[in-house]
Design a protein around this motif. Structure first.
Motif, PDB file in Angstrom:
ATOM      1  N   ASP A  32      49.405  40.115  56.590  1.00 18.64           N
ATOM      2  CA  ASP A  32      48.105  39.969  57.219  1.00 18.64           C
ATOM      3  C   ASP A  32      48.231  39.033  58.424  1.00 18.64           C
ATOM      4  N   PRO A  33      47.735  39.431  59.595  1.00 18.26           N
ATOM      5  CA  PRO A  33      47.872  38.587  60.791  1.00 18.26           C
ATOM      6  C   PRO A  33      47.254  37.192  60.650  1.00 18.26           C
ATOM      7  N   LEU A  34      46.139  37.094  59.966  1.00 22.20           N
ATOM      8  CA  LEU A  34      45.510  35.785  59.795  1.00 22.20           C
ATOM      9  C   LEU A  34      46.378  34.879  58.919  1.00 22.20           C
ATOM     10  N   ARG A  35      46.887  35.429  57.823  1.00 21.15           N
ATOM     11  CA  ARG A  35      47.753  34.630  56.940  1.00 21.15           C
ATOM     12  C   ARG A  35      49.059  34.267  57.638  1.00 21.15           C
ATOM     13  N   LEU A  36      49.608  35.194  58.402  1.00 32.22           N
ATOM     14  CA  LEU A  36      50.824  34.887  59.156  1.00 32.22           C
ATOM     15  C   LEU A  36      50.556  33.765  60.156  1.00 32.22           C
ATOM     16  N   GLY A  37      49.388  33.772  60.769  1.00 34.47           N
ATOM     17  CA  GLY A  37      49.018  32.697  61.686  1.00 34.47           C
ATOM     18  C   GLY A  37      48.928  31.352  60.985  1.00 34.47           C
ATOM     19  N   ILE A  38      48.387  31.336  59.779  1.00 33.42           N
ATOM     20  CA  ILE A  38      48.330  30.097  58.992  1.00 33.42           C
ATOM     21  C   ILE A  38      49.733  29.578  58.739  1.00 33.42           C
ATOM     22  N   VAL A  39      50.627  30.470  58.351  1.00 40.16           N
ATOM     23  CA  VAL A  39      52.010  30.070  58.072  1.00 40.16           C
ATOM     24  C   VAL A  39      52.696  29.596  59.350  1.00 40.16           C
ATOM     25  N   ARG A  40      52.425  30.245  60.468  1.00 37.39           N
ATOM     26  CA  ARG A  40      52.999  29.793  61.737  1.00 37.39           C
ATOM     27  C   ARG A  40      52.530  28.380  62.066  1.00 37.39           C
ATOM     28  N   ASP A  41      51.253  28.106  61.828  1.00 37.45           N
ATOM     29  CA  ASP A  41      50.730  26.752  62.059  1.00 37.45           C
ATOM     30  C   ASP A  41      51.426  25.742  61.151  1.00 37.45           C
ATOM     31  N   LEU A  42      51.596  26.097  59.880  1.00 39.23           N
ATOM     32  CA  LEU A  42      52.253  25.183  58.944  1.00 39.23           C
ATOM     33  C   LEU A  42      53.728  24.982  59.291  1.00 39.23           C
ATOM     34  N   ALA A  43      54.360  26.010  59.825  1.00 36.75           N
ATOM     35  CA  ALA A  43      55.776  25.916  60.191  1.00 36.75           C
ATOM     36  C   ALA A  43      55.974  25.106  61.465  1.00 36.75           C
ATOM     37  N   GLY A  44      54.879  24.791  62.144  1.00 35.92           N
ATOM     38  CA  GLY A  44      54.954  24.045  63.397  1.00 35.92           C
ATOM     39  C   GLY A  44      55.400  22.608  63.246  1.00 35.92           C
ATOM     40  N   GLY A  45      55.602  22.155  62.031  1.00 32.40           N
ATOM     41  CA  GLY A  45      56.170  20.833  61.819  1.00 32.40           C
ATOM     42  C   GLY A  45      55.199  19.683  61.766  1.00 32.40           C
ATOM     43  N   ARG A  46      53.898  19.960  61.630  1.00 30.29           N
ATOM     44  CA  ARG A  46      52.937  18.864  61.571  1.00 30.29           C
ATOM     45  C   ARG A  46      52.698  18.390  60.138  1.00 30.29           C
ATOM     46  N   GLY A  47      53.471  18.868  59.192  1.00 32.24           N
ATOM     47  CA  GLY A  47      53.298  18.465  57.798  1.00 32.24           C
ATOM     48  C   GLY A  47      52.149  19.207  57.147  1.00 32.24           C
ATOM     49  N   GLU A  48      51.579  18.595  56.126  1.00 34.73           N
ATOM     50  CA  GLU A  48      50.452  19.202  55.427  1.00 34.73           C
ATOM     51  C   GLU A  48      49.214  19.222  56.324  1.00 34.73           C
ATOM     52  N   LEU A  49      48.438  20.288  56.192  1.00 32.79           N
ATOM     53  CA  LEU A  49      47.199  20.422  56.956  1.00 32.79           C
ATOM     54  C   LEU A  49      46.059  20.755  56.005  1.00 32.79           C
ATOM     55  N   ALA A  50      44.896  20.200  56.278  1.00 31.83           N
ATOM     56  CA  ALA A  50      43.706  20.539  55.505  1.00 31.83           C
ATOM     57  C   ALA A  50      43.241  21.931  55.900  1.00 31.83           C
ATOM     58  N   CYS A  51      42.557  22.599  54.997  1.00 32.31           N
ATOM     59  CA  CYS A  51      42.033  23.930  55.310  1.00 32.31           C
ATOM     60  C   CYS A  51      41.172  23.895  56.574  1.00 32.31           C
ATOM     61  N   SER A  52      40.444  22.813  56.759  1.00 32.33           N
ATOM     62  CA  SER A  52      39.562  22.696  57.928  1.00 32.33           C
ATOM     63  C   SER A  52      40.325  22.521  59.240  1.00 32.33           C
ATOM     64  N   ASP A  53      41.626  22.259  59.178  1.00 30.53           N
ATOM     65  CA  ASP A  53      42.433  22.100  60.391  1.00 30.53           C
ATOM     66  C   ASP A  53      42.772  23.436  61.053  1.00 30.53           C
ATOM     67  N   PHE A  54      42.530  24.530  60.353  1.00 35.17           N
ATOM     68  CA  PHE A  54      42.890  25.844  60.861  1.00 35.17           C
ATOM     69  C   PHE A  54      41.708  26.484  61.565  1.00 35.17           C
TER      70      PHE A  54
END
Length: 119
Positions: A32-54
């Motif tokens: 799913d493009p939206l889920r892949l985008g979430i994973v891309r954001d998480l892989a960006g190296g900023r550590g853990e992110l809150a759901c509201s950060d997306f």
């Protein structure tokens, strides 16, 4: 499925144990493009992110669904920190189980985004 980890306020979320993560579930979650985008954001190296950060263009309930699919597939780990649900990529588990898969998918997604930007 592993026992849920204890969380603040008694809230817990179930995650699959590494040995229970299946390739077809990971691929489905990332299809799913939206889920892949979430994973891309998480892989960006900023550590853990809150759901509201997306920045996702869907309702809160749909966002919750997408995070649940990723968690249940073993792609992300979610834990409560206070009132925030924090998300982290399970890169170590995924790399151990499917060497190179995550990096290949993320690179392919980046190339696809580049192609679309030039169209």
């Amino acid at each position: 499925m592993t026992a849920p980890a204890p969380a603040a306020g008694g809230r817990t979320l179930a995650h699959p144990a590494p040995e229970d993560i299946r390739l077809e579930d990971v691929l489905h979650a990332l299809s799913d493009p939206l889920r892949l985008g979430i994973v891309r954001d998480l892989a960006g190296g900023r550590g853990e992110l809150a759901c509201s950060d997306f920045d996702v263009p869907v309702t809160k309930s749909t966002t919750t669904h997408h995070f649940r699919v990723l968690r249940e597939a073993g792609v992300i780990r979610q834990v409560y920190r206070g009132t925030a649900k924090m998300n982290g990529l399970r890169r170590d588990d995924l790399d151990a189980l499917f060497p190179g898969l995550l990096d290949s998918l993320l690179a392919a997604a980046a190339r696809q985004e580049e192609r679309r930007a030039h169209d």
